[in-house]
Design a protein around this motif. Structure first.
Motif, PDB file in Angstrom:
ATOM      1  N   ILE A  49      19.672  -4.950  51.103  1.00 37.18           N
ATOM      2  CA  ILE A  49      18.188  -5.032  52.209  1.00 37.18           C
ATOM      3  C   ILE A  49      18.173  -3.799  52.772  1.00 37.18           C
ATOM      4  O   ILE A  49      17.417  -3.722  53.610  1.00 37.18           O
ATOM      5  N   SER A  66      15.700 -11.588  44.648  1.00 31.42           N
ATOM      6  CA  SER A  66      14.125 -12.181  45.307  1.00 31.42           C
ATOM      7  C   SER A  66      14.490 -13.326  45.999  1.00 31.42           C
ATOM      8  O   SER A  66      14.454 -13.560  47.020  1.00 31.42           O
ATOM      9  N   LEU A  72      12.131  -4.529  45.768  1.00 31.12           N
ATOM     10  CA  LEU A  72      13.589  -4.104  45.261  1.00 31.12           C
ATOM     11  C   LEU A  72      14.098  -3.964  43.992  1.00 31.12           C
ATOM     12  O   LEU A  72      15.238  -3.788  44.439  1.00 31.12           O
ATOM     13  N   LEU A 116      17.302 -14.477  54.360  1.00 33.93           N
ATOM     14  CA  LEU A 116      15.853 -13.010  54.794  1.00 33.93           C
ATOM     15  C   LEU A 116      14.753 -14.846  56.127  1.00 33.93           C
ATOM     16  O   LEU A 116      14.994 -14.175  57.364  1.00 33.93           O
ATOM     17  N   SER A 129      15.154  -1.788  53.990  1.00 34.95           N
ATOM     18  CA  SER A 129      14.716  -2.089  55.298  1.00 34.95           C
ATOM     19  C   SER A 129      14.036  -0.388  55.780  1.00 34.95           C
ATOM     20  O   SER A 129      14.122  -0.441  57.005  1.00 34.95           O
ATOM     21  N   LEU A 166      17.927 -12.910  48.738  1.00 36.75           N
ATOM     22  CA  LEU A 166      17.598 -12.195  49.692  1.00 36.75           C
ATOM     23  C   LEU A 166      16.314 -12.838  50.854  1.00 36.75           C
ATOM     24  O   LEU A 166      16.324 -13.335  51.084  1.00 36.75           O
ATOM     25  N   ASN A 167      15.357 -13.801  49.835  1.00 34.65           N
ATOM     26  CA  ASN A 167      14.369 -14.535  50.859  1.00 34.65           C
ATOM     27  C   ASN A 167      15.030 -15.218  51.556  1.00 34.65           C
ATOM     28  O   ASN A 167      14.367 -15.811  52.513  1.00 34.65           O
ATOM     29  N   ILE A 203      11.162  -9.874  51.531  1.00 37.23           N
ATOM     30  CA  ILE A 203      12.243  -8.694  51.450  1.00 37.23           C
ATOM     31  C   ILE A 203      10.878  -7.600  50.994  1.00 37.23           C
ATOM     32  O   ILE A 203      11.441  -6.848  51.582  1.00 37.23           O
ATOM     33  N   HIS A 204       9.765  -7.619  50.033  1.00 37.13           N
ATOM     34  CA  HIS A 204       9.227  -6.562  49.698  1.00 37.13           C
ATOM     35  C   HIS A 204       8.096  -6.527  51.566  1.00 37.13           C
ATOM     36  O   HIS A 204       7.771  -4.916  51.240  1.00 37.13           O
TER      37      HIS A 204
END
Length: 475
Positions: A212, A300, A222, A307, A216, A303-304, A317-318
């Motif tokens: 991440i 994805s 990703l 997040l 960032s 991570l999402n 994430i995108h």
């Protein structure tokens, strides 16, 4: 027509087809209270009715020489079936493509054959294409996804028609797609939330958070980041960077996606942490990638999920990729450099009058500051050149350095040769052996560039080395 808030489809039967129907008009529920959904469905119904009515009318036409027309779909049987067209497409277009390309074409073909059957490509009709569109939407696909499916099927059929010399049309070529107002655009992550997420990544300090943090501050997709090798990351360079390139387990979206990406504060931290990880893997993120493939989709989801606790709604994430573009624009970064860093398609004039790497270095220097955290001497005013005379003495004199520079020149390590010669010429600018070799190095570099500014600089330096005087470079 609306009844109890529900929309109905109403249409009178054409006069010439009245004998076919038992009623004078059609009226049935569209099973929706949404005006947009009702409009979309009614357009589909109307298109299918028009196709059906046309067929009925054609049955009553007196067709000349009807006796020589082949029957029992003999004409259709001479064309390729859709799965055969897909095999042809992959055989011709799939060379050098990754697994995603092959999987996408195969999957989309299976969608069509599941609903409409595996038939000759000339036998599909436009109303069946519309039926397939509605089926995709009912399955929960967004309009953009459905358009991509149709684009794939169109390409498969078009290639088969061209390669086989078929006299037929592509039924999937002109299908109507409604506007998708419900689609929510991905939002950039606000700067204050980026800083918060980056701070949390440092606190938790694990592989997921390294990924991440890396994304960032680099704006990588990703899949691009998750599929990196450790050797793709260079943190020991004066400007730390990632050399993004395709790999067998992870391709890149476009040719322009292959690029050098400068690393700044948080992305440098993440890179150093993953390089020091004792996981005995060549992959930067072995949790998400190995020789068999890159698991970007599964990454994805995880991570999402994490997040979403710390970023606004609709940010994923995108979204860091969108944020990077906004951050670069905010500091008035030239648009072609923004595109080069992010791997976006650019309409710039290219590198003929400059180099993207130079501009990226200028941005990095401006963003990171003059202190590169590489040496204590950066914090003091005494330059490295001040000890060049000591280096010459320790090396055994000028001849030793020039000899080593000549060895570098012979092995075509031109830049290293110039570094050694610069040490000599900074102490004694008229040292003939160093000047002569420097001329040879500049002359060797000149045909290797097609860049206007670099060529002008090399010519200018050659003129000075040969004892001439130069004017300011002019454009």
């Amino acid at each position: 027509m609306i009844r109890d808030g529900v929309y109905y489809y109403v249409r009178h039967i054409p006069y010439d087809l009245a004998s076919v129907y038992s009623v004078k008009r059609l009226c049935f529920s569209l099973k929706t209270k949404s005006l947009k959904a009702a409009i979309r469905t009614s357009m589909s119904v109307s298109q299918r009715l028009e196709d059906y009515w046309l067929g009925l009318r054609l049955q009553n036409i007196d067709i000349p020489a009807i006796q020589v027309v082949r029957v029992n779909d003999e004409a259709d049987n001479t064309t390729l079936c859709l799965t055969e067209a897909c095999d042809l497409y992959l055989r011709l277009k799939g060379v050098g493509k990754d697994k995603v390309f092959i999987r996408t074409a195969t999957r989309n073909t299976e969608y069509v054959t599941k609903l409409l059957g595996d038939r000759p490509i000339s036998s599909y009709s436009s109303n069946e294409a519309a039926k397939f569109r509605d089926w995709c939407i009912e399955k929960g696909m967004g309009i953009k996804t459905v358009k991509r499916v149709f684009s794939s099927i169109r390409a498969i059929i078009n290639l088969a028609i061209a390669e086989e010399g078929l006299e037929c049309t592509n039924a999937f070529a002109k299908t109507y797609f409604p506007e998708d107002d419900s689609n929510k655009l991905r939002q950039p992550v606000p700067l204050e939330d980026i800083k918060k997420v980056q701070s949390l990544c440092r606190d938790i300090d694990d592989e997921m958070r390294w990924l991440i943090a890396l994304i960032s501050d680099t704006g990588m997709r990703l899949g691009e980041a998750a599929g990196l090798l450790k050797e793709d990351i260079c943190v020991d360079s004066p400007i730390p960077y990632i050399g993004l390139k395709p790999h067998p387990w992870r391709g890149l979206k476009t040719k322009g996606s292959e690029r050098l990406i400068p690393l700044t504060k948080e992305s440098t931290w993440a890179s150093k942490r993953l390089l020091k990880a004792d996981n005995h893997s060549i992959f930067a993120f072995p949790r998400y990638c190995d020789e068999t493939g890159c698991k970007a989709n599964s990454a994805s989801g995880g991570l999402n999920k994490w997040l979403h606790q710390y970023v606004p709604e609709n940010c994923v994430i995108h979204s860091f990729r969108h944020s990077l573009r906004d951050r670069l624009r905010a500091v008035e970064c030239p648009s072609d450099i923004v595109d080069a860093i992010g791997g976006w398609k650019t309409s710039g004039v290219g590198q003929g009058y400059g180099k993207v790497s130079w501009s990226i270095r200028a941005i990095w220097e401006s963003y990171a500051g003059w202190f590169h955290h590489q040496s204590t001497t950066e914090l003091y005013s005494v330059p490295a050149q001040s000890i060049n005379a000591d280096l010459i003495e320790l090396a055994g004199g000028v001849n030793a350095l020039v000899k080593r520079a000549n060895d570098k020149f012979s092995s075509k390590e031109y830049e290293q040769a110039l570094h050694l010669l610069d040490i000599v010429l900074s102490v004694n600018p008229s040292e003939l052996s160093a000047v002569t070799l420097s001329i040879q190095v500049h002359e060797a570099l000149l045909p290797l560039t097609d860049n206007f500014w670099l060529s002008a600089w090399l010519n200018n330096q050659l003129k000075l080395l040969k004892g001439g005087h130069t004017e300011a470079l002019k454009v």
